[in-house]
Scaffold this motif. Structure first.
Motif, PDB file in Angstrom:
ATOM      1  N   ILE A  19       0.864  -1.179   0.000  1.00  0.00           N
ATOM      2  CA  ILE A  19       0.000   0.000   0.000  1.00  0.00           C
ATOM      3  C   ILE A  19       0.900   1.227   0.000  1.00  0.00           C
ATOM      4  N   ILE A  20       0.880   1.956  -1.093  1.00  0.00           N
ATOM      5  CA  ILE A  20       1.793   3.086  -1.277  1.00  0.00           C
ATOM      6  C   ILE A  20       1.019   4.390  -1.325  1.00  0.00           C
ATOM      7  N   ASP A  21       1.460   5.330  -0.512  1.00  0.00           N
ATOM      8  CA  ASP A  21       0.864   6.667  -0.480  1.00  0.00           C
ATOM      9  C   ASP A  21       1.748   7.587  -1.311  1.00  0.00           C
ATOM     10  N   THR A  22       1.229   8.066  -2.418  1.00  0.00           N
ATOM     11  CA  THR A  22       2.029   8.896  -3.310  1.00  0.00           C
ATOM     12  C   THR A  22       1.165  10.048  -3.825  1.00  0.00           C
ATOM     13  N   SER A  23       1.527  10.612  -4.946  1.00  0.00           N
ATOM     14  CA  SER A  23       0.746  11.688  -5.557  1.00  0.00           C
ATOM     15  C   SER A  23       0.509  11.342  -7.022  1.00  0.00           C
ATOM     16  N   VAL A  24      -0.441  12.028  -7.622  1.00  0.00           N
ATOM     17  CA  VAL A  24      -0.743  11.798  -9.034  1.00  0.00           C
ATOM     18  C   VAL A  24       0.498  12.027  -9.891  1.00  0.00           C
ATOM     19  N   GLY A  25       1.281  13.061  -9.565  1.00  0.00           N
ATOM     20  CA  GLY A  25       2.453  13.398 -10.362  1.00  0.00           C
ATOM     21  C   GLY A  25       3.604  12.420 -10.228  1.00  0.00           C
ATOM     22  N   GLU A  26       3.678  11.710  -9.112  1.00  0.00           N
ATOM     23  CA  GLU A  26       4.799  10.801  -8.856  1.00  0.00           C
ATOM     24  C   GLU A  26       4.453   9.331  -9.059  1.00  0.00           C
ATOM     25  N   ALA A  27       3.183   9.015  -9.153  1.00  0.00           N
ATOM     26  CA  ALA A  27       2.747   7.616  -9.150  1.00  0.00           C
ATOM     27  C   ALA A  27       3.305   6.804 -10.312  1.00  0.00           C
ATOM     28  N   LEU A  28       3.288   7.353 -11.517  1.00  0.00           N
ATOM     29  CA  LEU A  28       3.710   6.581 -12.682  1.00  0.00           C
ATOM     30  C   LEU A  28       5.193   6.241 -12.620  1.00  0.00           C
ATOM     31  N   SER A  29       6.043   7.203 -12.268  1.00  0.00           N
ATOM     32  CA  SER A  29       7.479   6.926 -12.186  1.00  0.00           C
ATOM     33  C   SER A  29       7.771   5.920 -11.084  1.00  0.00           C
ATOM     34  N   LEU A  30       7.046   5.997  -9.999  1.00  0.00           N
ATOM     35  CA  LEU A  30       7.206   5.032  -8.903  1.00  0.00           C
ATOM     36  C   LEU A  30       6.826   3.641  -9.395  1.00  0.00           C
ATOM     37  N   PHE A  31       5.739   3.555 -10.133  1.00  0.00           N
ATOM     38  CA  PHE A  31       5.279   2.282 -10.680  1.00  0.00           C
ATOM     39  C   PHE A  31       6.297   1.714 -11.658  1.00  0.00           C
ATOM     40  N   GLU A  32       6.796   2.545 -12.557  1.00  0.00           N
ATOM     41  CA  GLU A  32       7.734   2.082 -13.583  1.00  0.00           C
ATOM     42  C   GLU A  32       9.083   1.703 -12.994  1.00  0.00           C
ATOM     43  N   GLY A  33       9.423   2.243 -11.843  1.00  0.00           N
ATOM     44  CA  GLY A  33      10.723   1.955 -11.222  1.00  0.00           C
ATOM     45  C   GLY A  33      10.743   0.696 -10.386  1.00  0.00           C
ATOM     46  N   ASP A  34       9.611   0.044 -10.212  1.00  0.00           N
ATOM     47  CA  ASP A  34       9.543  -1.156  -9.380  1.00  0.00           C
ATOM     48  C   ASP A  34       8.888  -2.289 -10.164  1.00  0.00           C
ATOM     49  N   PRO A  35       9.659  -3.279 -10.632  1.00  0.00           N
ATOM     50  CA  PRO A  35       9.105  -4.390 -11.420  1.00  0.00           C
ATOM     51  C   PRO A  35       8.000  -5.146 -10.689  1.00  0.00           C
ATOM     52  N   ASN A  36       8.073  -5.199  -9.362  1.00  0.00           N
ATOM     53  CA  ASN A  36       7.065  -5.919  -8.598  1.00  0.00           C
ATOM     54  C   ASN A  36       5.692  -5.261  -8.692  1.00  0.00           C
ATOM     55  N   MET A  37       5.674  -3.966  -9.016  1.00  0.00           N
ATOM     56  CA  MET A  37       4.413  -3.249  -9.106  1.00  0.00           C
ATOM     57  C   MET A  37       3.631  -3.619 -10.367  1.00  0.00           C
ATOM     58  N   ARG A  38       4.201  -4.435 -11.210  1.00  0.00           N
ATOM     59  CA  ARG A  38       3.524  -4.847 -12.442  1.00  0.00           C
ATOM     60  C   ARG A  38       2.759  -6.154 -12.256  1.00  0.00           C
ATOM     61  N   LYS A  39       2.696  -6.636 -11.030  1.00  0.00           N
ATOM     62  CA  LYS A  39       2.047  -7.913 -10.761  1.00  0.00           C
ATOM     63  C   LYS A  39       0.882  -7.724  -9.797  1.00  0.00           C
ATOM     64  N   GLY A  40      -0.152  -8.547  -9.972  1.00  0.00           N
ATOM     65  CA  GLY A  40      -1.247  -8.564  -9.008  1.00  0.00           C
ATOM     66  C   GLY A  40      -2.449  -7.733  -9.408  1.00  0.00           C
ATOM     67  N   GLU A  41      -3.375  -7.630  -8.482  1.00  0.00           N
ATOM     68  CA  GLU A  41      -4.593  -6.852  -8.675  1.00  0.00           C
ATOM     69  C   GLU A  41      -4.469  -5.555  -7.876  1.00  0.00           C
ATOM     70  N   PHE A  42      -4.990  -4.470  -8.444  1.00  0.00           N
ATOM     71  CA  PHE A  42      -4.787  -3.152  -7.859  1.00  0.00           C
ATOM     72  C   PHE A  42      -6.101  -2.467  -7.484  1.00  0.00           C
ATOM     73  N   VAL A  43      -6.027  -1.691  -6.397  1.00  0.00           N
ATOM     74  CA  VAL A  43      -7.084  -0.747  -6.053  1.00  0.00           C
ATOM     75  C   VAL A  43      -6.419   0.627  -5.971  1.00  0.00           C
ATOM     76  N   LEU A  44      -6.957   1.584  -6.718  1.00  0.00           N
ATOM     77  CA  LEU A  44      -6.433   2.942  -6.724  1.00  0.00           C
ATOM     78  C   LEU A  44      -7.397   3.832  -5.948  1.00  0.00           C
ATOM     79  N   VAL A  45      -6.874   4.525  -4.943  1.00  0.00           N
ATOM     80  CA  VAL A  45      -7.702   5.401  -4.118  1.00  0.00           C
ATOM     81  C   VAL A  45      -7.198   6.827  -4.312  1.00  0.00           C
ATOM     82  N   LEU A  46      -8.029   7.672  -4.896  1.00  0.00           N
ATOM     83  CA  LEU A  46      -7.616   9.015  -5.298  1.00  0.00           C
ATOM     84  C   LEU A  46      -8.328  10.080  -4.465  1.00  0.00           C
ATOM     85  N   GLU A  47      -7.574  11.004  -3.977  1.00  0.00           N
ATOM     86  CA  GLU A  47      -8.137  12.104  -3.192  1.00  0.00           C
ATOM     87  C   GLU A  47      -9.119  12.915  -4.030  1.00  0.00           C
TER      88      GLU A  47
END
Length: 288
Positions: free
Chosen positions: A200-228
């Protein structure tokens, strides 16, 4: 003690990850009903085997649910008890089952929820974002253009927004969110909830994609996105939610003057108030 009754449809929530997340009541119901309708019988088999549940199963998924629902209603009307389960979580929440429940209620068949795990509730509760008012929009459209349009319609929504997404599209979805929402808007990414690799990662809209692309493990599994949600703006125009909705729709194709005039005629709102609101929204969209 027997948990089930004859001729009743039970909606049973099953684990979204850890097999131990199921409730005692759910296990009892699944053992005692005459039949279990599963989104995928192969997917449900490990859970049923783990708890020694030998109840017969039948598939009910998005490709067969109309035909399967009619058959299940007949069995319920003959006095059988049936449980409906999805691959994970609470039935019908972005999962099959709605036609069956609608038909059951229309036929006077008792429908009993057996509550338990639900991915959207689990993610929201741990997100740190407001949970008193929220909007669950399920899976967004697969195509980017349609997905952006759906997101654009929610851009000014002040309630917390919740989406489901698969590992195959979550990167594209994060990119589209970044193209629609302000970069500083908080975004919580929940992955593999209640499983071994829960993240469960707390980030921002502007940083989320780079964080996702920088971690291969984030490409696996089922996701729930919770947006302010969007900041709540003091409204001086006094329009109701319905009046706002009509005005926003008309502004997509009409001038401010025409949209305001038509909205006033359709809803009965004061034209001056509608016109002020239209001017403000157009100005906000221009400056975003």
């Amino acid at each position: 003690m027997r948990q089930t009754e004859s001729g009743v449809l039970y909606l049973v929530a099953t684990p979204i990850g850890n097999l131990r997340d199921i409730t005692f009541r759910a296990v009892d119901v699944l053992k005692q009903v005459d039949l279990i309708a599963c989104e995928d019988t192969r997917h449900s088999r490990p859970l049923l085997d783990h708890y020694g549940i030998s109840t017969p199963t039948t598939p009910l998924h998005e490709h067969n649910e109309d035909v399967a629902s009619a058959r299940l209603i007949e069995r319920l009307q003959k006095g059988e008890s049936i449980a409906l389960i999805s691959d994970a979580g609470t039935p019908l929440i972005s999962d099959p089952g709605f036609p069956l429940v609608r038909r059951a209620r229309s036929a006077g068949i008792r429908v009993v929820p057996v509550p338990g795990p639900c991915a959207l509730v689990a993610a929201l509760s741990a997100s740190g974002l407001p949970a008193d008012h929220f909007v669950f929009d399920g899976f967004l459209p697969r195509k980017s253009s349609a997905r952006k349009a759906a997101l654009e319609a929610l851009r000014k929504e002040s309630r917390t927004l919740i989406f489901y997404e698969s590992s195959h599209r979550v990167g594209e979805c994060l990119a589209d969110i970044a193209s629609v929402f302000p970069a500083d808007r908080r975004l919580v990414i929940a992955r593999e909830l209640t499983k071994v690799f829960e993240t469960i990662i707390d980030t921002s809209v502007g940083e989320a994609l780079s964080l996702f692309e920088g971690d291969p493990n984030m490409r696996k599994g089922e996701f729930v996105l919770v947006l302010e949600g969007a900041p709540v703006v003091d409204r001086t125009d006094g329009l109701t939610a319905d009046e706002e909705r009509v005005l926003r729709i008309l502004l997509e194709d009409c001038s401010v003057k025409t949209a305001a005039s038509l909205t006033a005629k359709i809803t009965g709102a004061r034209r001056e108030a509608v016109y002020r609101a239209a001017l403000r929204w157009v100005e906000e969209k221009t400056t975003d």
